[in-house]
Each structure stands twice: as structure tokens, then as C-alpha cells.
Design a protein around this motif. Structure first.
Motif, PDB file in Angstrom:
ATOM      1  N   GLN A 113      -5.119   6.906  -2.925  1.00  0.00           N
ATOM      2  CA  GLN A 113      -3.666   7.048  -2.980  1.00  0.00           C
ATOM      3  C   GLN A 113      -3.161   7.965  -1.869  1.00  0.00           C
ATOM      4  OE1 GLN A 113      -2.153   8.013  -6.894  1.00  0.00           O
ATOM      5  NE2 GLN A 113      -3.840   6.964  -7.902  1.00  0.00           N
ATOM      6  N   TYR A 114      -3.908   9.025  -1.572  1.00  0.00           N
ATOM      7  CA  TYR A 114      -3.464   9.973  -0.544  1.00  0.00           C
ATOM      8  C   TYR A 114      -3.414   9.321   0.830  1.00  0.00           C
ATOM      9  CZ  TYR A 114      -3.731  13.859   2.739  1.00  0.00           C
ATOM     10  OH  TYR A 114      -3.511  14.700   3.799  1.00  0.00           O
ATOM     11  N   GLY A 116      -3.356   6.120   1.482  1.00  0.00           N
ATOM     12  CA  GLY A 116      -2.346   5.068   1.450  1.00  0.00           C
ATOM     13  C   GLY A 116      -0.950   5.619   1.649  1.00  0.00           C
ATOM     14  N   GLN A 117      -0.666   6.776   1.056  1.00  0.00           N
ATOM     15  CA  GLN A 117       0.629   7.421   1.241  1.00  0.00           C
ATOM     16  C   GLN A 117       0.800   7.911   2.674  1.00  0.00           C
ATOM     17  OE1 GLN A 117       1.137  10.819  -1.279  1.00  0.00           O
ATOM     18  NE2 GLN A 117       3.237  11.207  -0.630  1.00  0.00           N
ATOM     19  N   ALA A 120       1.569   4.896   4.849  1.00  0.00           N
ATOM     20  CA  ALA A 120       2.901   4.331   4.616  1.00  0.00           C
ATOM     21  C   ALA A 120       4.010   5.261   5.108  1.00  0.00           C
ATOM     22  CB  ALA A 120       3.093   4.035   3.128  1.00  0.00           C
ATOM     23  N   GLY A 121       3.819   6.570   4.989  1.00  0.00           N
ATOM     24  CA  GLY A 121       4.860   7.511   5.375  1.00  0.00           C
ATOM     25  C   GLY A 121       4.782   8.019   6.792  1.00  0.00           C
ATOM     26  N   GLY A 193      -7.764   3.312   1.007  1.00  0.00           N
ATOM     27  CA  GLY A 193      -6.413   3.744   1.312  1.00  0.00           C
ATOM     28  C   GLY A 193      -5.976   3.429   2.730  1.00  0.00           C
ATOM     29  N   ARG A 198      -0.451  -1.964   2.185  1.00  0.00           N
ATOM     30  CA  ARG A 198       0.707  -1.314   1.559  1.00  0.00           C
ATOM     31  C   ARG A 198       0.232  -0.185   0.658  1.00  0.00           C
ATOM     32  NH1 ARG A 198       4.288  -5.744  -1.336  1.00  0.00           N
ATOM     33  NH2 ARG A 198       2.216  -6.221  -2.195  1.00  0.00           N
ATOM     34  N   GLN A 199       1.109   0.780   0.445  1.00  0.00           N
ATOM     35  CA  GLN A 199       0.765   1.928  -0.384  1.00  0.00           C
ATOM     36  C   GLN A 199       0.482   1.512  -1.825  1.00  0.00           C
ATOM     37  OE1 GLN A 199       3.748   4.973  -0.387  1.00  0.00           O
ATOM     38  NE2 GLN A 199       2.732   6.209  -1.942  1.00  0.00           N
ATOM     39  N   GLU A 200       1.258   0.573  -2.333  1.00  0.00           N
ATOM     40  CA  GLU A 200       1.049   0.121  -3.711  1.00  0.00           C
ATOM     41  C   GLU A 200      -0.326  -0.525  -3.880  1.00  0.00           C
ATOM     42  OE1 GLU A 200       5.259   0.388  -2.647  1.00  0.00           O
ATOM     43  OE2 GLU A 200       3.561  -0.728  -1.808  1.00  0.00           O
ATOM     44  N   THR A 203      -2.981   2.176  -4.100  1.00  0.00           N
ATOM     45  CA  THR A 203      -3.025   2.746  -5.448  1.00  0.00           C
ATOM     46  C   THR A 203      -3.750   1.821  -6.414  1.00  0.00           C
ATOM     47  OG1 THR A 203      -0.939   3.901  -5.043  1.00  0.00           O
ATOM     48  CG2 THR A 203      -1.605   3.620  -7.337  1.00  0.00           C
TER      49      THR A 203
END
Length: 285
Positions: A113-114, A116-117, A120-121, A193, A198-200, A203
Motif C-alpha cells: 500500500q505504501y 502504491g501510494q 500514485a501521488g 506496490g 493503480r493504487q487501489e 492495496t
């Protein structure tokens, strides 16, 4: 009004261009500025230590509640399995699988998740501008997340040993099981990740990986169908679970335990190498 400040103190020394020396606007001949040499690239281990400390301080407050959830979840699974499993090899498998599950929750799920975030960001752009090797970023983040699993894994292993009446004599094996399983699962989580578009999806992949570690690690291997057993052999955390499970024997076969740990170490190196490649791939896009 006449100034008393000498002219050369304001304008600087002016040299004729024909004498080959620097003019007032630069260091090169005729006043042309020469580019300054770049600083040497940071070495791997100092960069790794810096990223590790930064990640550890950043995630200390945010991850402690999640670590509590991971520990509570693993202890709850053992309490539920206590009504089904009495002892023997099944009890050893439940305790070992639940202990490594704490590592999977933090090092695989949260790290996926980290990253991936970050992707995305646009957070990877920040790391890409730093003069540090890509391996230092991946290893530093993976090491920081794996470090958070140490207290929860120890608490889960001790609680499970007391709950199922297993010996505590050889729990020192956790000194090798935690970092090796953490490296393997952290590399897998980082790769998921970084490769997820995509971030979703990152996750989701992290959740699926943790669920696989739960089902394939906690359940006894001899109770699983053959195809599921093959999938269990492909899971990086399996060999850490096997090493910890064998250490609960009255007379553990240390050669087999060392072999399981060696396989876990090799898988960890491969997964971290894939994660480093995935970081390079994501950072240049």
C-alpha cells in the motif's frame, strides 16, 4: 558627490581577455563560466542507513496501531484454532504460521500500500531526485517496515507456545526467521506496490498476499490439497514458517531448519532484486 570606496572593491578586478585569465563574469577565458563538478554519488550503505532512519521515524506513530491490530489478529486466530487443534504438528504449524502472519501483515500488505501510494501521488519523484542508489530506497523502506514486526512476532510466538503447551527453549530461532521472512515478504510487497498500475490495485494485491499467508501458513500442510500445497511452496513466508515450526520439536533437526532459512534468504534476495528493478521502472515513468 565623490565616493571614497575604491572602484575595484565594487566591480572586482578586471583583466584583459587577451591574457587568458578570468574576466569579471566567470572563471574561464574571456569571462565564460565553467560548470562546477557534480558531487560524487552517495554510497549504498550510508544511503541505506539514512533512508532506514527516515522511514522508521516517519512510520513510527502511524504504524504502531496497525502493528497492534496485526498482533491481536494473530493471537485471535490461535485462540480460535485452540478449539480445533490439541497439539502435535498441527499446533506447531498454527503457532508458527500465526507468528509469521504478523510479518506478512506489515511487511507485505502495508508496504504494498505504501509504494502504491507513493507511485500514485508522485512521491517517487522525490526519491528519484536524491543522489542515492535505488536499492537503498527499497531496502531502507523494507527494513523499516520489517523492524515493526519484531515485537508483535515475539509476543505472538510466546503466547502461542503457552497456549498450546509448546517449549519456549528454541524461540531464539526468531532472530533469523523475522529478518529473513521480513526481507522476502517486504520485497514481494514493494514489488506489488510498484508494479501495480493503480493504487487501489496495489492495496488489493497486498490484501490478497496477506490472505495467502494466512491460509497457507496457519493451516497444517498435510491438511491442504495437493495443488494448494504447491502454491504454499511458492509463498516466500512458507520457509520461515517451516523453520519456526521445526524448532518446537524436542530435538529439532537443525540441518533442515538451516536449509529452510537458506531458502528463505535466497527468496528474499530475489524478491528485493525484483523490487529494486520495479522501483527503477516506476521512477523513470
Amino acid at each position: 558627490m565623490t565616493s571614497i570606496v575604491p572602484a575595484h572593491a565594487v566591480t572586482g578586478p578586471v583583466r584583459a581577455p587577451e591574457d587568458g585569465r578570468a574576466g569579471p563574469l566567470g572563471d574561464g577565458p574571456g569571462g565564460a563560466a565553467e560548470p562546477a563538478p557534480l558531487a560524487p554519488r552517495a554510497r549504498l550503505f550510508p544511503s541505506l542507513a539514512a533512508v532506514y532512519r527516515a522511514q522508521l521515524s516517519r512510520a513510527r506513530v502511524a504504524r504502531i496501531p496497525l502493528l497492534f491490530v496485526a498482533t491481536f489478529q494473530s493471537v485471535g486466530i490461535m485462540v480460535l484454532m485452540r478449539g480445533v487443534v490439541d497439539g502435535g504438528s498441527e499446533a506447531r504449524a498454527v503457532v508458527a504460521g500465526s507468528s509469521v502472519l504478523v510479518v506478512a501483515f506489515v511487511a507485505l500488505n502495508l508496504l504494498a500500500q505504501y509504494f502504491g501510494q507513493l507511485r500514485a501521488g508522485g512521491g517517487l519523484d522525490h526519491y528519484a531526485t536524491l543522489p542515492v542508489p535505488p536499492a537503498a530506497v527499497v531496502l531502507g523502506a523494507a527494513g523499516a517496515y520489517a523492524s515493526f514486526t519484531v515485537p508483535g512476532t515475539i509476543v505472538t510466538a510466546v503466547t502461542g507456545s503457552v497456549l498450546f503447551g509448546l517449549p519456549l527453549t528454541h524461540l531464539w530461532v526468531l532472530v533469523a526467521v523475522i529478518p529473513l521472512s521480513g526481507a522476502a515478504l517486504s520485497g514481494l510487497g514493494a514489488a506489488l506496490g510498484l508494479l501495480a498500475p493503480r493504487q487501489e490495485l496495489a492495496t488489493l494485491l497486498g490484501q490478497l498476499g496477506m490472505s495467502a499467508a494466512l491460509l497457507l501458513g496457519v493451516l497444517p500442510a498435510d491438511r491442504l490439497p495437493a495443488p494448494v500445497g504447491w502454491a504454499r511452496d511458492l509463498l516466500p513466508s512458507t520457509y520461515g514458517v517451516e523453520a519456526l515450526s521445526r524448532s518446537f520439536d524436542a530435538r529439532p533437526d537443525w540441518a533442515v531448519v538451516a536449509l529452510d532459512l537458506a531458502v528463505c534468504a535466497v527468496v528474499g534476495l530475489l524478491s528485493l532484486a525484483v523490487a529494486t528493478w520495479a522501483y527503477r521502472r516506476a521512477a523513470v515513468r
